[in-house]
Design an enzyme around this catalytic site. Structure first.
Site, mmCIF file in Angstrom:
data_model
loop_
_atom_site.group_PDB
_atom_site.id
_atom_site.type_symbol
_atom_site.label_atom_id
_atom_site.label_comp_id
_atom_site.label_asym_id
_atom_site.label_seq_id
_atom_site.Cartn_x
_atom_site.Cartn_y
_atom_site.Cartn_z
ATOM 1 C CD GLU A 274 -3.010 -1.206 2.320
ATOM 2 O OE1 GLU A 274 -4.085 -1.641 1.903
ATOM 3 O OE2 GLU A 274 -2.720 -0.707 3.297
ATOM 4 C CG ASP A 347 -7.549 -5.351 5.088
ATOM 5 O OD1 ASP A 347 -7.235 -5.663 6.294
ATOM 6 O OD2 ASP A 347 -7.800 -4.398 4.703
ATOM 7 C CD GLU A 375 -9.783 -1.133 8.306
ATOM 8 O OE1 GLU A 375 -8.920 -1.485 8.979
ATOM 9 O OE2 GLU A 375 -9.738 -0.605 7.031
HETATM 10 C C1 BDP Z 1 -6.237 -2.017 6.130
HETATM 11 C C2 BDP Z 1 -6.428 -0.516 6.516
HETATM 12 C C3 BDP Z 1 -5.323 0.245 6.489
HETATM 13 C C4 BDP Z 1 -4.101 -0.406 7.225
HETATM 14 C C5 BDP Z 1 -3.804 -1.435 6.335
HETATM 15 C C6 BDP Z 1 -2.773 -2.496 7.081
HETATM 16 O O1 BDP Z 1 -7.637 -0.096 5.766
HETATM 17 O O2 BDP Z 1 -5.373 1.392 7.059
HETATM 18 O O3 BDP Z 1 -2.832 0.233 6.892
HETATM 19 O O4 BDP Z 1 -4.957 -2.487 6.546
HETATM 20 O O5 BDP Z 1 -2.966 -3.329 7.805
HETATM 21 O O6 BDP Z 1 -7.153 -2.737 6.660
HETATM 22 O O7 BDP Z 1 -1.451 -2.369 6.770
#
Ligand code: BDP
Length: 683
Positions: A274, A347, A375
């Protein structure tokens, strides 16, 4: 004067007549409320330890303040290495004998005794021995240096960076105590999307101040690091893990940290994920990156948690990518590296199958990462007790080398690698008075700690303990609330994403539904349609051998079960299959009707939770009662929002009526599409 006296007499008589006198509560004491009835006995003796041992003194003090049972003897016996952080408790005549190999073991035992006292439990006649399932039981805070928390729903960060190291908030110690009372022994202070700043000398002094508070509670501090720190903080022109200057930079950074914090735990790393930097920026592998850091920490006994949450916007199924990325690296990681794997391949969805990486890579130490902060489960508005989710993953059979190789067995101290074991969860804690936003979200923090200590505990037992300690032991409260908690996760799955559906969330905030979501030109793997694949034929992601083939990442025995539409568990059906609207489900319903029934069931469940809760008013304090009542209203409204949004949207593909016996939609799809929540998102 006399009339005043009479008034007080009447008042006292009235109070005595109230069936359950309840004190005002704000949730700040968590499960550590220790009943005020009875006097502490106060006789606690220590043998084998020094009075300079702060941890030991703390164990003694907690018992002296709150223990109301027989005399206790705490014995520290360094030879009892096999107990690790654990302890033995036995009753001898009218004394309780506790033995541990480390002083923190005696502290954990003190909390065990207090838990027994508060839940009216007994020490078994034969005594008891507790040895934790994992060596490192760690919270991951996604806290930023500016005080915000990524995906945090309980207020700002506990860490007041601007005041540290000079001013120490009293909450630091309360936080440590709460963790230790459930067996958590480590914490990562900052967001995995890490700022390099934290490694600057001035910040390390602040980190040291926190580590100094946590030490006597047996809690070690870890930091998330930014892989580009050498370059960002200056001095080195690159962050290439094979470059000697870069290695040298990390070696001296490690030396500096350990000079300040001799028991520093190590680093957590999100790399090449990401948008975060990582070794691949220099054509190196994840193993190259992890090993460089591991080498820097090794002289001091530190550990690297390297995250496997890695995926790119490629044509291939996102669910397959972590496995593809890491399996070829099996056996290449240093001994002090643990691969930190999210429980599912996507996720933290309301339900996912276990991550296939957990059953693969036999020569690599692996650990689970759960998410406590909700979340994808209604933030701190929805009551969702997560122990059943954690247990579902821990108890999943990977079929690696035959039946019975559960995820827990492959990752806990029974693992065959003889290395350090660990389990992590993303924290749900903030500055809110009750720490977690929703009073019931405290149960998830509690449950994680208890399962990290003993992954054999059941969700029922954990809920039972937590309710008694947090609210009351009155049976009329404990039983219905336990049932409600145990049903709450399945209810959320039903009103959000039943039958294996996933990621139907609104792009920005992940709070509400947006199955129609589409951002022209945006990453497909961030769009709901990528996951649900609704069309005129049916619904779901074909991950079988005819589709993305993600199913082949599981052991062949399991891949056969998941890959066959008639043997795939129905709660994962649309995860693995694209299923036609008229497919017959086990219930006899078509897929379309079943989907409608499930959404409706989720809504009916939360309506029922409201009714159950309202009957509880007389057993607990007014303020927590009304807080939860208000949140259940929000949850019910949201559940209807989810149902109406998803069913009406999917109906535009199925072109079939919602079964007539079910509650009718009340919102217009077009109105629901216009909802935009003003919730920040920083990524
Ligand atoms: C996702 C979240 C994000 C996190 C990412 C992570 O939306 O904010 O940075 O995972 O775990 O669930 O790195």
């Amino acid at each position: 004067m006399r009339s005043i006296m009479r008034f007080y007499c009447l008042l006292l008589a009235f109070l005595a007549a109230v069936p359950f006198v309840v004190r005002a509560e704000d949730g700040s004491q968590l499960w550590l409320r220790f009943s005020k009835q009875g006097k502490p006995t106060g006789t606690v003796r220590i043998t084998g330890g020094e009075s300079t041992d702060a941890t030991l003194m703390l164990a003694k003090q907690e018992l002296q303040l709150y223990w109301k049972g027989m005399d206790v003897i705490l014995k520290l016996d360094h030879r009892r290495k096999e107990l690790k952080d654990g302890y033995q408790i036995r009753q001898h005549g009218n004394q309780v004998h506790v033995v541990a190999g480390r002083s923190v073991g005696l502290l954990y035992a003190a909390y065990h005794l207090l838990r027994l006292q508060e839940t009216e439990g007994q020490i078994p006649n034969a005594g008891l021995t507790e040895i934790p399932s994992y060596d490192i039981r760690i919270l991951n805070h996604w806290d930023n240096l500016d005080g915000t928390i990524e995906r945090g729903y309980a207020g700002h960060s506990l860490w007041k960076w601007e005041e540290l190291p000079y001013k120490l908030s009293s909450r630091y110690e309360q936080y440590a105590r709460a963790n230790t009372s459930v067996g958590i022994n480590a914490t990562v202070l900052n967001n995995v999307n890490a700022s390099s700043e934290l490694l600057k000398a001035e910040y390390l002094l602040k980190v040291k101040a926190l580590a100094d508070v946590f030490r006597k509670y047996g809690i070690k501090v870890y930091l998330s690091i930014n892989f580009s720190a050498p370059k960002n903080l200056g001095g080195v022109s690159s962050s290439d893990p094979l470059n000697q200057d870069v290695q040298q930079w990390w070696n001296s950074k490690a030396k500096e940290i350990y000079g300040l914090i001799p028991d520093f735990g190590g680093f957590l790393v999100k790399a090449n994920s990401e948008g975060q930097p990582g070794p691949q920026d220099y054509g190196r592998t994840h193993a190259d990156g992890a090993n460089m850091l591991a080498d820097a920490l090794r002289p001091y006994g530190g550990t690297v948690f390297w995250r496997a949450f890695v995926y790119h916007p490629t044509k291939d199924d996102r669910a397959k990518q972590a496995y593809q990325e890491f399996v070829p690296l099996d056996g290449q990681f240093r001994e002090n590296v643990i691969l930190q794997v999210k429980n599912g391949p996507i996720d933290f969805q309301p339900r996912e199958p276990f991550n296939p990486l957990l059953g693969a890579m036999p020569n690599t130490a692996k650990m689970l990462e759960f998410q406590l902060t909700q979340e994808y489960l209604g933030f701190s508005n929805h009551l969702v007790y997560l122990a059943p989710l954690f247990k579902e993953v821990l108890d999943s059979d990977t079929y690696a080398n035959g039946k019975g190789q559960t995820v827990s067995k492959l990752t806990d101290s029974r693992g065959h690698l003889g290395r350090k074991t660990a389990i992590a969860a993303v924290a749900n804690i903030g500055l809110d008075t009750n720490w977690t936003g929703h009073h019931f979200a405290q149960a998830n923090w509690y449950a994680f700690g208890r399962l990290a200590w003993n992954n054999n505990l059941s969700s029922v037992q954990i809920a039972d303990e937590w309710i008694r300690m947090t609210f009351t032991g009155v049976q009329e409260f404990v039983e219905p609330i336990k049932k409600l908690m145990l049903e709450s996760r399945e209810a959320a799955v039903d009103y959000m994403m039943p039958l294996g559906l996933h990621h139907l969330f609104a792009f920005e905030h992940h709070y509400g539904p947006e199955p129609w979501g589409d951002i022209p030109g945006g990453r497909p793997d961030w769009m709901p349609w990528y996951y649900h694949n609704a069309d005129s034929v049916g619904l779901g992601f074909d991950r079988t051998v005819n589709g993305s083939r993600a199913v082949t990442q599981y052991n062949p025995s399991l891949d056969k079960i998941y890959g066959n539409i008639s043997t795939c568990p129905e709660n994962l059906l649309l995860w693995f299959h694209h299923v036609s609207w008229n497919y017959r489900m086990n219930s006899g319903n078509t897929l379309w009707s079943e989907l409608c029934f499930r959404y409706d069931h989720g809504v009916q469940k939360v309506r029922e939770f409201q009714k159950v809760w309202d009957r509880m008013e007389r057993y607990i304090d007014r303020s927590r009662f009304s807080d939860v009542q208000a949140k259940l209203r929000i949850q019910t409204r949201d559940a209807v929002w989810w149902k109406d949004a998803c069913l009406q949207y999917f109906q535009s593909f199925s072109r079939q009526p919602i079964p007539y016996e079910l509650e009718r939609p009340i919102y217009e799809l077009e109105d629901l599409k216009k909802i935009k929540l003003p919730m920040g998102h920083h990524n």
